[in-house]
Design an enzyme around this catalytic site. Structure first.
Site, PDB file in Angstrom:
ATOM      1  N   GLU A 180       0.709  -1.207   0.464  1.00 23.46           N
ATOM      2  CA  GLU A 180      -0.180   0.081   0.176  1.00 23.46           C
ATOM      3  C   GLU A 180       0.800   1.517  -0.079  1.00 23.46           C
ATOM      4  OE1 GLU A 180      -4.350  -0.390   1.702  1.00 23.46           O
ATOM      5  OE2 GLU A 180      -3.438   1.312   3.413  1.00 23.46           O
ATOM      6  N   HIS A 209       8.518 -26.201   2.159  1.00 21.01           N
ATOM      7  CA  HIS A 209       7.763 -27.597   1.518  1.00 21.01           C
ATOM      8  C   HIS A 209       6.637 -27.186   0.344  1.00 21.01           C
ATOM      9  CE1 HIS A 209       9.755 -30.319   4.154  1.00 21.01           C
ATOM     10  NE2 HIS A 209       9.425 -29.217   4.762  1.00 21.01           N
TER      11      HIS A 209
HETATM   12  O1  F6P Z   1      -7.512  -0.437   2.276  1.00 21.37           O
HETATM   13  C1  F6P Z   1      -7.215   0.571   2.751  1.00 21.37           C
HETATM   14  C2  F6P Z   1      -7.291   1.088   4.139  1.00 21.37           C
HETATM   15  O2  F6P Z   1      -7.852   2.850   4.111  1.00 21.37           O
HETATM   16  C3  F6P Z   1      -5.935   1.447   4.458  1.00 21.37           C
HETATM   17  O3  F6P Z   1      -5.698   2.216   4.584  1.00 21.37           O
HETATM   18  C4  F6P Z   1      -6.725   1.348   6.083  1.00 21.37           C
HETATM   19  O4  F6P Z   1      -5.205   0.710   7.237  1.00 21.37           O
HETATM   20  C5  F6P Z   1      -7.856   0.470   5.944  1.00 21.37           C
HETATM   21  O5  F6P Z   1      -7.889   0.452   4.402  1.00 21.37           O
HETATM   22  C6  F6P Z   1      -8.797   0.358   7.605  1.00 21.37           C
HETATM   23  O6  F6P Z   1      -9.517   1.511   7.623  1.00 21.37           O
HETATM   24  P1  F6P Z   1     -10.221   2.615   8.191  1.00 21.37           P
HETATM   25  O7  F6P Z   1      -9.235   2.530   9.028  1.00 21.37           O
HETATM   26  O8  F6P Z   1     -10.404   3.762   8.163  1.00 21.37           O
HETATM   27  O9  F6P Z   1     -11.510   1.403   8.703  1.00 21.37           O
END
Ligand code: F6P
Length: 522
Positions: free
Chosen positions: A327, A358
């Site tokens: 990310e 494995h």
């Molecule tokens: O996966 C995208 C994201 O925006 C992450 O960066 C973040 O950790 C996750 O979603 C959860 O976001 P939130 O804590 O705002 O629910």
């Protein structure tokens, strides 16, 4: 438009030095960092490369960027905010945020002490996703050998099978539900919170919301959801989601393992912060791991990085690192919008050892592409089977040595002839037993699996990723790709609920399945 990285003199020197450097593994190269030892012997190295790497760090402004990270500068420049996770774990946070950080730490301490005093909450059900899930999930799993004060379960996926599974055999009357979402707008934790509240209600809990706490930067949204202000723990916009473990997002750790353990985790990370901030670049573990990653990804052409923790307690490290690395570093543009000019963030994957041997190690040893590997091991186990721990270590070291050393055709032939008399067959078989070798790897040795060393390990990876962001010129703190997917999901969700046929912009397959699956929703 800025000059693409690969056209700059410092990059060209770095790339040339990488190509000329050897991966012989002949020169032991260890860096001690916050009680961890990072062994970079099996990465490319040479005096020229060291000089070129130093010049690249200077050209890309690493020192100033590192200072800005710790000072709360606008390191997340596309969203115009700091990424101040170092402030969350400092014993004495910077003045601008000290009151907020220490105040919230104290609220957590009081909440846990009060729950302990009342004998409340035998179980904790933590509902978050991404950065609001992987950090605490990883730590709770890694340290549970220290003794859990409470059973803690995690559910992240919006697939309700997952949250139903996580409540199996839990007593709803003694379960605290944590809804962890920085934005408090994320579909998954909010949908799962509804399932959990329904589960409490069906079990006869009179006021389910009294058994729910929220952790968020969006207090208003949590209040609108029905959670009382005194049951809302705060984090802030200046904390990146995937860097939020050190904030109130760590509440399940404090509940399950105790506040002292959570403090130790913060202290270990803070030790690594000091190493990253103060160690000279040539002896700086995150920086040197970052440079090895740049050499492997952008010059030597390895498109992925495999993680092989030889410790089953680190099973969740892989998913945590996938989010952290991919990310953060899977980006298309540099600060002024121009492309980086070289390939950036590798795909990250892996499995704990020795299971990984494995599954995919065959590919690592003999596929034409291969991948660099990070091996992680604890010197001291927390079980009594010391012979077995030696077996684990032997396997880890052997895999690493095999990837480095390889087997030449002559060696393979010599060995094959001992068993196969027919010379033609021996030649053919020997070809199958050639291992290219010279495959890069890093070994990280933790003295033991303690909260302190674990905190240091996670901070090591965070700072490695930050350094790579700076050197590649990309922002490691935004995630526009994920946001794009979320926007499309909202539109499709609306269509599935009330088909209007208005999603004409979607491709024919997506349109087909919206129509087909919306008909089957009952
Ligand atoms: O996966 C995208 C994201 O925006 C992450 O960066 C973040 O950790 C996750 O979603 C959860 O976001 P939130 O804590 O705002 O629910």
């Amino acid at each position: 438009m800025s000059v693409p990285l690969d056209s700059t003199p410092a990059w060209q020197d770095f790339a040339d030095a990488v190509r000329d450097a050897s991966l012989s593994g002949e020169h032991l190269r260890l860096i001690e960092a916050a009680s961890l030892t990072v062994d970079l012997t099996a990465q490319v190295q040479s005096p020229d490369l060291e000089r070129a790497a130093q010049a690249l760090c200077e050209q890309q402004g690493l020192n100033a960027a590192r200072r800005a990270l710790f000072d709360g500068g606008e390191v997340n420049w596309t969203e115009h905010r700091p990424a101040w996770h170092t402030a969350l774990r400092a014993a004495q946070p910077p003045a601008a945020v000290a009151e907020a950080v220490l105040g919230e730490r104290e609220r957590i301490r009081r909440f846990v002490a009060d729950a302990n005093a009342r004998g409340a909450y035998q179980n904790v059900l933590h509902l978050g996703i991404g950065g609001s899930d992987w950090g605490p999930r990883l730590v709770a799993r890694a340290l549970r050998h220290q003794g859990l004060q409470r059973e803690v379960r995690f559910a992240s996926n919006v697939d309700s099978h997952a949250v139903e599974d996580s409540t199996l055999h839990l007593d709803p009357h003694s379960t605290l539900v944590i809804v962890a979402s920085k934005s408090f707008t994320t579909t998954e934790p909010l949908a799962n919170a509804q399932v959990a509240i329904q589960w409490l209600r069906e079990a006869g809990v009179a006021d389910p919301l009294k058994q729910v706490v929220a952790i968020t930067a969006n207090v208003q949204a949590a209040e609108d959801f029905g959670i009382a202000p005194e049951r809302i723990f705060r984090l802030w916009d200046w904390v990146g989601g995937r860097y939020s473990l050190w904030s109130a997002i760590g509440l399940p750790i404090a509940l399950a393992l105790g506040c002292d353990t959570f403090d130790e985790l913060l202290a270990g990370a803070a030790d690594m912060d000091q190493h990253f901030l103060n160690a000279p670049l040539a002896e700086n573990a995150p920086v040197q791991m970052a440079l090895a990653g740049l050499a492997n990804r952008s010059v030597l052409g390895f498109s992925s990085l495999a993680l092989a923790p030889y410790d089953s307690r680190l099973a969740h490290l892989i998913a945590w690192a996938q989010q952290l690395e991919m990310e953060s570093l899977g980006k298309v543009a540099t600060r002024d919008g121009s492309p980086a000019g070289v390939p950036t963030g590798p795909a990250v994957w892996g499995m704990t050892g020795t299971d990984c041997q494995h599954t995919f190690f065959q590919w690592l040893h003999q596929d034409t592409a291969g991948a660099p590997v990070d091996f992680i091991v604890c010197a001291r186990p927390d079980h009594l089977y010391l012979d077995h721990h030696r077996l684990l270590i032997a396997n880890c070291l052997a895999q690493r040595a095999a990837l480095l050393r390889g087997t030449s055709f002559e060696e393979a032939l010599h060995d094959t002839r001992k068993r196969v008399c027919d010379e033609h067959e021996a030649h053919v078989l020997a070809q199958h037993r050639v291992h290219p070798g010279r495959r890069p790897s890093t070994l990280i040795v933790m003295p033991a699996m303690t909260a302190h060393h674990l905190g240091a390990l996670l901070a090591l990876y965070e700072h490695k990723v930050f350094t790579q962001g700076v050197l590649w010129g990309i922002n490691p703190f935004d995630q526009w790709g994920v946001e794009f997917g979320k926007v499309l999901a909202r539109g499709i969700m609306n269509e599935l609920d009330k088909p209007s046929g208005s999603l004409s912009a979607e491709d024919p397959s997506t349109r087909h399945w919206i129509e087909t699956l919306s008909r089957q929703r009952d």
